[in-house]
Design an enzyme around this catalytic site. Structure first.
Site, PDB file in Angstrom:
ATOM      1  N   HIS A 246      42.161  39.842  35.885  1.00 23.45           N
ATOM      2  CA  HIS A 246      42.082  41.083  36.644  1.00 23.45           C
ATOM      3  C   HIS A 246      42.884  42.199  35.977  1.00 23.45           C
ATOM      4  CE1 HIS A 246      40.878  38.739  40.462  1.00 23.45           C
ATOM      5  NE2 HIS A 246      39.823  39.294  39.899  1.00 23.45           N
TER       6      HIS A 246
ATOM      7  N   HIS B 141      31.681  42.420  37.685  1.00 19.63           N
ATOM      8  CA  HIS B 141      33.065  41.943  37.715  1.00 19.63           C
ATOM      9  C   HIS B 141      33.151  40.456  37.362  1.00 19.63           C
ATOM     10  CE1 HIS B 141      37.241  41.690  39.429  1.00 19.63           C
ATOM     11  NE2 HIS B 141      36.857  40.432  39.644  1.00 19.63           N
ATOM     12  N   GLU B 142      32.329  39.647  38.027  1.00 21.31           N
ATOM     13  CA  GLU B 142      32.418  38.196  37.814  1.00 21.31           C
ATOM     14  C   GLU B 142      31.977  37.797  36.401  1.00 21.31           C
ATOM     15  OE1 GLU B 142      34.070  36.553  39.804  1.00 21.31           O
ATOM     16  OE2 GLU B 142      34.038  37.814  41.599  1.00 21.31           O
TER      17      GLU B 142
ATOM     18  N   HIS C  76      34.919  37.755  34.210  1.00 21.23           N
ATOM     19  CA  HIS C  76      35.663  36.490  34.263  1.00 21.23           C
ATOM     20  C   HIS C  76      34.981  35.422  33.408  1.00 21.23           C
ATOM     21  CE1 HIS C  76      38.543  37.881  37.086  1.00 21.23           C
ATOM     22  NE2 HIS C  76      37.751  37.895  38.145  1.00 21.23           N
TER      23      HIS C  76
END
Length: 364
Positions: free
Chosen positions: A287, A277-278, A281
């Site tokens: 998101h 997930h990170e 980013h």
């Protein structure tokens, strides 16, 4: 011959209470966050706000306003928020529910509070989306599917080094957790980076030169120098900065796990899911409002969600283009096959339940 009533008891116990000829199932639903909040105090107090709505005045609403402001739902909130559920807060709750794909009621119902209390990423949800135009084979395969829900950081920042784009990354040798061997953590991040590299023309190479790496990973407790302190177990799990900052931080106070089959702590958090997930980013993704997407902002304890979905892939390919060796159409087909298989399974189960209810009625 009809089965005896006694023979039906085990089956009924297995199926549980059911309305006549009707069944509602939630596939792959994680254990609710409410069941886990006992191990972490980050947002546990919000539980007392259940069923609050416009006009309510409940102790704790002011703190919830700070939460909503922090994650991008109440811009320009009052300096000292009150415990009044006003029109401004109702609008914020509706925005939150819409973003997290919850029923939009404007009230703090159980589904909304459960999601609010769930552990989540520290990056705000106020990124922006773009109108997506698919064409060719992708559009044909995508026909009838849900709209894309991915978002980007403001300005759509991305890494723009000369092609071929290769980013170096390093894991801090000092900002670690003592119960996870360094090699284990390295292997997790190798797999996480490989998922993104598979779908876009970007390579990731690990380096020992931590301070010279493009992407720098570390585990930290509380305040750690970036102005965004961590809050302890089962609150904010981690955060990362948009390109080309390169910092990826994880809360060392969490119980990080790499294998849920051997991990016994029911408050454990899957490291690979958060790492994947990170990294999204780090590449420039905000998101997603798709609950199945890796880039969805929250992750329940013991939940594993590390495989990229169509929504994740479409988003990152918008920024970097597709990897020539990867075919997105194959994922569309897989999703379609899974949906058909699930529908057939539910139809079969519904028929079984109806048959059982008919047998019971006859026996009675």
């Amino acid at each position: 011959m009809l089965p005896c009533r006694a023979c039906l008891v085990p089956l009924l116990l297995l199926l549980g209470p059911l309305p006549v000829c009707c069944i509602h199932l939630v596939a792959d639903a994680p254990v609710t966050a409410t069941a886990h909040r006992q191990d972490g105090a980050a947002w546990r107090s919000f539980q007392q706000l259940l069923d609050a709505r416009r006009g309510s005045h409940v102790t704790g609403l002011g703190e919830l306003k700070r939460y909503l402001e922090r994650f991008g739902y109440m811009p320009g909130a009052e300096h000292e928020p009150t415990d009044a559920f006003d029109a401004h807060m109702e609008a914020a709750v509706r925005r939150y529910q819409s973003m997290l794909s919850l029923p939009v009621t404007g009230q703090l119902d159980s589904a909304t509070l459960d999601r609010i209390m769930a552990p989540r990423c520290g990056v705000g949800d106020d990124a922006h989306g773009v109108p997506v135009s698919l064409s060719g084979t992708a559009a044909a395969s995508r026909a009838g599917a849900a709209v894309s829900r991915f978002t980007f950081f403001k300005g759509e920042p991305r890494w723009t080094q000369p092609v071929p784009l290769v980013l170096t990354y390093a894991i801090s040798p000092t900002a670690t957790v003592d119960y996870l061997p360094a090699e284990t953590v390295r292997a997790v991040f190798q797999r996480a980076f490989a998922r993104w590299a598979r779908v876009i023309p970007v390579g990731f190479v690990e380096t020992d030169s931590y301070y010279e790496a493009d992407i720098r990973v570390g585990f930290y407790v509380g305040g750690h120098g970036d102005g965004i302190p961590f809050d302890g177990p089962l609150g904010v799990l981690g955060h990362a900065f948009s390109p080309k900052n390169g910092r990826l931080h994880l809360d060392a106070a969490e119980r990080w796990a790499v294998d849920m089959d051997t991990e016994t702590a029911h408050s454990a958090v899957d490291l690979e899911s958060v790492a994947t997930h990170e990294i999204g980013h780090i590449l420039g993704l905000g998101h997603s409002s798709s609950p199945k997407a890796v880039m969805y902002p929250s992750l329940s304890p013991r939940e594993k969600k590390a495989e990229l979905t169509v929504d994740d892939i479409e988003g990152v390919q918008w920024l970097y283009g597709p990897n020539p060796g990867f075919s997105l159409s194959s994922l569309y087909q897989q999703d379609s096959s899974k949906a058909k298989g699930r529908s057939s399974w539910l139809a079969g189960l519904a028929s079984l339940v109806c048959a059982v209810m008919v047998i019971i009625a006859v026996q009675l």
